[in-house]
Scaffold this motif. Structure first.
Motif, PDB file in Angstrom:
ATOM      1  N   ARG A  56       0.457  -1.210  -0.097  1.00  0.00           N
ATOM      2  CA  ARG A  56       0.066   0.114  -0.154  1.00  0.00           C
ATOM      3  C   ARG A  56       1.029   1.209  -0.268  1.00  0.00           C
ATOM      4  O   ARG A  56       1.719   1.181   0.991  1.00  0.00           O
ATOM      5  CB  ARG A  56      -1.051   0.467   1.739  1.00  0.00           C
ATOM      6  CG  ARG A  56      -1.737   1.645   1.714  1.00  0.00           C
ATOM      7  CD  ARG A  56      -2.828   1.359   2.407  1.00  0.00           C
ATOM      8  NE  ARG A  56      -3.620   0.887   1.500  1.00  0.00           N
ATOM      9  CZ  ARG A  56      -5.430  -0.026   2.686  1.00  0.00           C
ATOM     10  NH1 ARG A  56      -5.800   0.472   3.448  1.00  0.00           N
ATOM     11  NH2 ARG A  56      -6.332  -0.653   1.763  1.00  0.00           N
ATOM     12  N   LEU A  57       0.764   2.227  -0.967  1.00  0.00           N
ATOM     13  CA  LEU A  57       1.515   2.904  -0.603  1.00  0.00           C
ATOM     14  C   LEU A  57      -0.008   4.269  -1.118  1.00  0.00           C
ATOM     15  O   LEU A  57      -0.314   4.490  -1.334  1.00  0.00           O
ATOM     16  CB  LEU A  57       1.564   3.893  -2.459  1.00  0.00           C
ATOM     17  CG  LEU A  57       2.081   4.675  -2.997  1.00  0.00           C
ATOM     18  CD1 LEU A  57       3.503   5.657  -1.110  1.00  0.00           C
ATOM     19  CD2 LEU A  57       3.044   4.529  -3.528  1.00  0.00           C
ATOM     20  N   LEU A  58       0.597   5.148   0.064  1.00  0.00           N
ATOM     21  CA  LEU A  58      -0.635   6.480   0.053  1.00  0.00           C
ATOM     22  C   LEU A  58       0.080   7.612   0.322  1.00  0.00           C
ATOM     23  O   LEU A  58       1.306   8.107   0.019  1.00  0.00           O
ATOM     24  CB  LEU A  58      -1.117   6.567   2.014  1.00  0.00           C
ATOM     25  CG  LEU A  58      -1.878   7.395   1.979  1.00  0.00           C
ATOM     26  CD1 LEU A  58      -2.755   7.499   3.187  1.00  0.00           C
ATOM     27  CD2 LEU A  58      -1.507   9.314   2.069  1.00  0.00           C
ATOM     28  N   LEU A  59       0.242   8.707  -1.045  1.00  0.00           N
ATOM     29  CA  LEU A  59       0.605  10.163  -1.545  1.00  0.00           C
ATOM     30  C   LEU A  59      -0.956  10.766  -1.039  1.00  0.00           C
ATOM     31  O   LEU A  59      -1.511  10.856  -1.238  1.00  0.00           O
ATOM     32  CB  LEU A  59       0.699  10.213  -3.031  1.00  0.00           C
ATOM     33  CG  LEU A  59       1.533   9.248  -2.984  1.00  0.00           C
ATOM     34  CD1 LEU A  59       1.863   9.844  -5.481  1.00  0.00           C
ATOM     35  CD2 LEU A  59       2.481   8.873  -2.526  1.00  0.00           C
ATOM     36  N   GLU A  60       0.132  11.769   0.029  1.00  0.00           N
ATOM     37  CA  GLU A  60      -0.910  13.523   0.224  1.00  0.00           C
ATOM     38  C   GLU A  60       0.035  14.699  -0.126  1.00  0.00           C
ATOM     39  O   GLU A  60       0.784  14.438  -0.362  1.00  0.00           O
ATOM     40  CB  GLU A  60      -1.173  13.734   1.682  1.00  0.00           C
ATOM     41  CG  GLU A  60      -1.974  14.743   2.174  1.00  0.00           C
ATOM     42  CD  GLU A  60      -2.348  14.370   3.616  1.00  0.00           C
ATOM     43  OE1 GLU A  60      -2.111  15.367   4.070  1.00  0.00           O
ATOM     44  OE2 GLU A  60      -2.519  13.481   4.368  1.00  0.00           O
ATOM     45  N   SER A  61      -1.144  15.277  -1.288  1.00  0.00           N
ATOM     46  CA  SER A  61      -0.375  16.688  -2.211  1.00  0.00           C
ATOM     47  C   SER A  61      -1.088  17.083  -2.562  1.00  0.00           C
ATOM     48  O   SER A  61      -2.325  17.385  -1.603  1.00  0.00           O
ATOM     49  CB  SER A  61       0.571  15.905  -2.824  1.00  0.00           C
ATOM     50  OG  SER A  61       1.451  16.855  -3.593  1.00  0.00           O
TER      51      SER A  61
END
Length: 336
Positions: free
Chosen positions: A268-273
């Motif tokens: 799982r990869l969580l990107l927040e931008s």
């Protein structure tokens, strides 16, 4: 009725209260009085000289009566150099009484010479949280001391250089959790096979340091950068990575470029931008999903008015994201 509870259970109840609140309950009975006077968790805030004397009296009693200390938490807001010898004394007492958890916070500009390697010499210490200490001028002449009992290490607003960081990590090879929060004084942060049991790492990068990670046992990595800080992240080897969290306005290319070789494959990869950055990488994310490199893509938009995340319907992400402004935050949840 109050005497029916065993002292260990009373200690458990009192552990949820401040020292002042716990002391008030000592009037309930002799059992509660005894429990209140032998609390295993000590939390002190030093603000002025009279306060120092109170803390010193309590610590001397714990030393003289050999009362076990589970957790010792000390925060300094006195800004007085004369308290430095007292810090040494109180830390010595906590270590002599087999303390397991130390939380030590001083102003970031303090000149207090923290006896870090004396702390690491403890055989009972399980967790160490340092905030605001300056370790840049601590002498390394005494050599590395192994703290094999330590399992959690947190450095927050600490001043240190690369040599000191590597010495600290070498001193606690069996930690499972490492938090590196807005520390400065070094150009690179390297975790290179010196942590044999590490499971979780959180790096909150305040500067423009290069972060390099080689940790075969690592399972959870969180990486947070300042809004306009370059995300210099190099994951050399992390074959057992389960989750990877990144928060920052500039998304590292390695997260979204399918042509780049991955040295780790998190489930799982969580990107927040922000909306502008996420829209820029959206094509690559959709390509990775269509080519079965990703099992699932979920998109959430943060609503500043309601102060919560909203799910964005799949298939409309790109249009929705392009519509919103730079101020908006988006969160991508990617499953492999």
């Amino acid at each position: 009725m109050a005497d029916l509870l065993p002292e260990c259970l009373i200690h458990k109840i009192l552990s949820y209260l401040s020292l002042t609140e716990a002391t008030r309950l000592s009037i309930l009975s002799k059992t509660w009085l005894q429990a209140c006077s032998t609390l295993p968790n000590l939390e002190f805030t030093v603000k002025y000289r009279n306060n120092m004397k109170i803390v010193d009296n309590i610590m001397e009693r714990y030393r003289d009566e050999k009362i076990p200390i589970e957790k010792f938490e000390l925060s300094d807001f006195s800004y007085l150099r004369l308290v430095f010898p007292m810090f040494d004394k109180w830390l010595d007492i906590a270590l002599q009484n087999s303390v397991k958890h130390i939380v030590f916070g001083v102003p970031s500009h303090t000149s207090y010479p923290l006896p870090i390697f004396k702390i690491f010499a403890s055989k009972s210490l399980r967790e160490l949280v340092l905030s605001g200490s300056n370790l840049k001028h601590v002498s390394l002449s005494s050599g590395v001391v192994k703290c094999n009992s330590l399992r959690k290490l947190t450095l927050s607003d600490v001043v240190l250089d690369e040599n000191m960081l590597q010495t600290l990590l070498s001193s606690c090879p069996f930690i499972v959790s490492f938090i590196f929060d807005n520390c400065y004084g070094l150009k690179k942060i390297e975790l290179l096979n010196n942590l044999q049991k590490i499971k979780s790492v959180l790096i909150w990068k305040g500067g423009n340091q290069l972060v390099k990670i080689q940790a075969p046992t690592l399972e959870h990595l969180s990486y947070v950068t300042q809004p306009e800080t370059s995300p210099k992240l190099d994951i050399v080897d992390a074959p057992n990575l389960v989750s990877l969290v990144y928060k920052g306005n500039l998304v590292p290319t390695i997260f979204v470029d399918a042509k780049l070789p991955w040295s780790c494959h998190p489930r799982r990869l969580l990107l927040e931008s922000n909306g502008t950055t996420i829209a820029y990488v959206m094509d690559r994310l959709m390509y990775m999903k269509s080519s079965n490199q990703l099992k699932e893509v979920k998109v959430y938009r943060f609503d500043w008015g309601e102060v919560r995340w909203h799910f964005v319907e799949l298939g409309r992400e790109k249009e929705a994201i392009r519509y919103y402004t730079e101020r908006n935050r988006f969160r991508f949840l990617l499953d492999w």
